[in-house]
Design an enzyme around this catalytic site. Structure first.
Site, mmCIF file in Angstrom:
data_model
loop_
_atom_site.group_PDB
_atom_site.id
_atom_site.type_symbol
_atom_site.label_atom_id
_atom_site.label_comp_id
_atom_site.label_asym_id
_atom_site.label_seq_id
_atom_site.Cartn_x
_atom_site.Cartn_y
_atom_site.Cartn_z
ATOM 1 N N GLN A 202 0.975 -1.139 -0.094
ATOM 2 C CA GLN A 202 -0.107 -0.114 0.001
ATOM 3 C C GLN A 202 0.898 1.292 0.185
ATOM 4 O O GLN A 202 1.593 1.434 0.919
ATOM 5 C CB GLN A 202 -1.059 0.029 1.245
ATOM 6 C CG GLN A 202 -1.757 -1.379 1.457
ATOM 7 C CD GLN A 202 -2.856 -1.527 0.007
ATOM 8 O OE1 GLN A 202 -3.656 -0.673 0.110
ATOM 9 N NE2 GLN A 202 -2.492 -2.292 -0.803
ATOM 10 N N ALA A 243 -11.851 2.038 4.300
ATOM 11 C CA ALA A 243 -10.919 1.330 3.785
ATOM 12 C C ALA A 243 -10.067 2.220 2.565
ATOM 13 O O ALA A 243 -10.194 3.605 2.577
ATOM 14 C CB ALA A 243 -11.549 0.239 2.804
ATOM 15 N N HIS A 244 -9.020 1.574 2.013
ATOM 16 C CA HIS A 244 -8.190 2.303 1.185
ATOM 17 C C HIS A 244 -8.876 3.262 0.051
ATOM 18 O O HIS A 244 -9.685 2.835 -0.499
ATOM 19 C CB HIS A 244 -7.104 1.446 0.707
ATOM 20 C CG HIS A 244 -7.353 0.306 0.017
ATOM 21 N ND1 HIS A 244 -6.610 -0.717 -0.625
ATOM 22 C CD2 HIS A 244 -8.400 0.017 -0.709
ATOM 23 C CE1 HIS A 244 -7.282 -1.657 -1.254
ATOM 24 N NE2 HIS A 244 -8.387 -1.168 -1.215
ATOM 25 N N ASN A 245 -8.151 4.382 -0.196
ATOM 26 C CA ASN A 245 -8.584 5.391 -1.101
ATOM 27 C C ASN A 245 -10.305 5.973 -0.893
ATOM 28 O O ASN A 245 -10.643 6.406 -2.081
ATOM 29 C CB ASN A 245 -8.469 4.759 -2.514
ATOM 30 C CG ASN A 245 -6.793 4.438 -2.948
ATOM 31 O OD1 ASN A 245 -6.380 3.329 -2.701
ATOM 32 N ND2 ASN A 245 -5.983 5.619 -2.988
#
Length: 345
Positions: A202, A243-245
């Site tokens: 990541q 969560a990511h992004n």
């Protein structure tokens, strides 16, 4: 502020809140409480009509309320059109944490040599501040916090005990991070080769705007490539997973146990009730409110209030309804056939 920081006069309170005072402005008070529990040295407030019944019997020194309820108040009044907003300001006036953290670095803290510290920074016991970190003026780092390399925390922010800020995270001014939250942990990214999983590094970060609050034990994951973005004045309750992004627009609020899957964009002035789940790669328009325990699997492109699921009911009734849920598709097909036959006839 008075020489005695624990007390204020009603006149001082009225001035700070922008309220209209009816009563003795020299009366001193030392805290706030509910209408029912307030003592003669405390201020009470009325922001919900459900508690109007308690107003005539209150023993408070004064009551913060809307002008429309003034006639029923037996004590001094602090009148505001929005008494709940006034209560928010009043609570800060008597916050026991305000101004109680002395600046300086505790001798047990571990601070890298190249960390840049603003004025009046406080770093508590056993905190770890890694290389390249920048802390703005009057930042408070609580006991046991870990600030990863090259992160930046804006002026006036406070981290309670045991907060983890991973590497390369940017936090704006006046943030409030509660114990146990993790900002910038790895997003949930893996590739499968048919037999096992392979981790995807990541490589992005997390950017929090100004005036953001994050509740205890909440997680905001770093981006896979770009950054996870949290706008200004976003309020995040405890045990929330972002969560990511993910991107969350300014002035939005997320209640406890909300879960947002990767790359979803939530607009400005949105409210997500407790336990709401958003699937990944969705777009949620500005001004959307999603009620508690709803599951959102498609983008919402118009402002408004949205719900899913069913509320609690008697178990026997729920079991009957659950059986009928399974029959809905067949019932709809039968109805379509009957309507078609009716038109043909």
């Amino acid at each position: 502020m008075n020489q005695d920081a624990r007390t204020l006069t009603l006149a001082e309170i009225a001035e700070r809140l922008g309220a209209r005072l009816e009563g003795d402005g020299e009366r001193r008070v030392s805290g706030l409480a509910t209408l029912r529990d307030a003592e003669p040295d405390q201020v009470a407030f009325l922001a919900n009509r459900a508690y109007l019944k308690d107003l005539p019997e209150t023993r408070a020194a004064a009551v913060l309320l809307a002008p429309g309820h003034a006639e029923s108040c037996p004590v001094a009044r602090l009148e505001m059109d929005n008494p709940y907003l006034g209560y928010a300001g009043l609570s800060r006036l008597f916050d026991p944490l305000a101004g109680r953290t002395p600046a300086g670095t505790h001798p047990t803290a571990v601070v890298a040599d190249d960390v840049r510290l603003g004025l009046k920074v406080a770093i508590g016991p056993q905190a770890v501040i890694e290389s390249g970190v920048e802390l703005g003026d009057e930042v408070v780092i609580g006991p046991g916090c870990v600030i990863g390399a090259d992160s930046r925390i804006g002026a006036g922010s406070r981290l309670h005990a045991n907060v983890t800020v991973c590497h390369g995270v940017v936090i704006g001014a006046r943030a409030l991070l509660h114990s146990g939250c993790v900002i910038g942990g790895d997003g949930f990214g893996f590739a499968h080769d048919g037999s096992c999983w392979h981790k995807i590094a990541q490589l992005g970060g997390v950017v929090l705007g100004d005036d953001v609050e994050v509740g205890s034990c909440s997680s905001i994951d770093r981006g896979a490539l770009g950054d996870t973005l949290i706008g200004d004045d976003v309020k995040i309750d405890s045990q929330v997973q972002i969560a990511h992004n993910v991107q969350i627009g300014d002035h939005s609020a997320l209640a406890g146990c909300v879960g947002i899957a990767g790359s979803t964009r939530v607009g400005r002035h949105c409210m997500l009730g407790g336990g709401v789940g958003l699937s990944g790669h969705l777009t949620i328009a500005d001004g959307v409110q999603v009620t508690g325990m709803s599951l959102v699997t498609n983008s919402i492109l118009e402002p408004g209030i949205y719900s899913s699921g069913t509320g609690a009911m008697d178990n026997a009734q729920w079991r009957r309804n659950a059986v009928r849920f399974k029959q809905l598709d067949d019932i709809a097909k039968r109805l379509a056939r009957l309507e078609k036959a009716g038109r043909s006839g």
